[in-house]
Design an enzyme around this catalytic site. Structure first.
Site, mmCIF file in Angstrom:
data_model
loop_
_atom_site.group_PDB
_atom_site.id
_atom_site.type_symbol
_atom_site.label_atom_id
_atom_site.label_comp_id
_atom_site.label_asym_id
_atom_site.label_seq_id
_atom_site.Cartn_x
_atom_site.Cartn_y
_atom_site.Cartn_z
ATOM 1 N N SER A 46 0.792 -1.236 0.000
ATOM 2 C CA SER A 46 0.000 0.000 0.000
ATOM 3 C C SER A 46 0.825 1.286 0.000
ATOM 4 C CB SER A 46 -0.974 0.019 1.172
ATOM 5 O OG SER A 46 -0.305 0.267 2.383
ATOM 6 N N LYS A 90 -0.127 5.187 6.613
ATOM 7 C CA LYS A 90 -0.744 5.878 5.477
ATOM 8 C C LYS A 90 -0.243 7.316 5.419
ATOM 9 C CE LYS A 90 -3.365 2.339 4.637
ATOM 10 N NZ LYS A 90 -2.922 1.421 3.616
#
Length: 168
Positions: A46, A90
């Site tokens: 990710s 993130k």
């Protein structure tokens, strides 16, 4: 009998010193990791190209205001709103008050959606948007779920160095 008694006295003193030493180490580590910063391990696709999918060791800090209220571009560790046992990494794409437009599922279609980030929340997204579960899936993240701000890559050594905010 006298030598046996002195043995146990000496043994109990040594055990007490060792126990106090272990307690001091535990307290130091507890305070350091809960209030100043911690080391962590990330893996998965990710955050490609910022982090390698095969795994990275990083340092995150908790002491600055930016670790609790990050700016756009900061990489943060957060408690997953879907599974509290997971702590994904993130990038902050939007802060409170921002209007964010995004493609909901870039692998399958080009349907877009727009959200306004509410007060006390951030919008986070993986750098590799085609393979990331992030705010596009689970919505904005309250500041309370942010565990820290990643500031240094430790492993692999080729990537060793600071990790600053990246313009989004």
């Amino acid at each position: 009998m006298g030598s046996s008694s002195s043995f146990w006295n000496r043994a109990s003193r040594e055990a007490m010193k060792s126990g106090v030493f272990v307690a001091k180490i535990y307290c130091f580590l507890h305070v350091t990791t809960n209030y100043f910063g911690f080391a962590g391990y990330s893996y998965g696709p990710s955050m490609i190209p910022t982090f390698r999918p095969s795994g990275n060791i990083y340092l995150a800090e908790r002491i600055s205001k930016r670790s609790q209220e990050p700016i756009r571009g900061d990489v943060v560790v957060l408690r997953s709103p879907e599974d509290p046992n997971k702590t994904p990494i993130k990038r902050v794409i939007g802060i409170e008050g921002d209007c964010i437009s995004f493609v909901t599922d870039p692998r399958n279609n080009d349907t877009s959606k727009t959200v306004v980030v509410p007060k006390g929340h951030v919008f986070v997204q993986g750098d590799y948007t085609h393979n990331s579960r992030d705010s596009r899936t689970f919505g904005t993240i309250p500041y309370g779920l942010i565990q820290g701000r990643v500031f240094w890559r430790v492993w692999p050594f080729e990537d060793f160095g600071p990790l600053g905010p990246t313009p989004t």
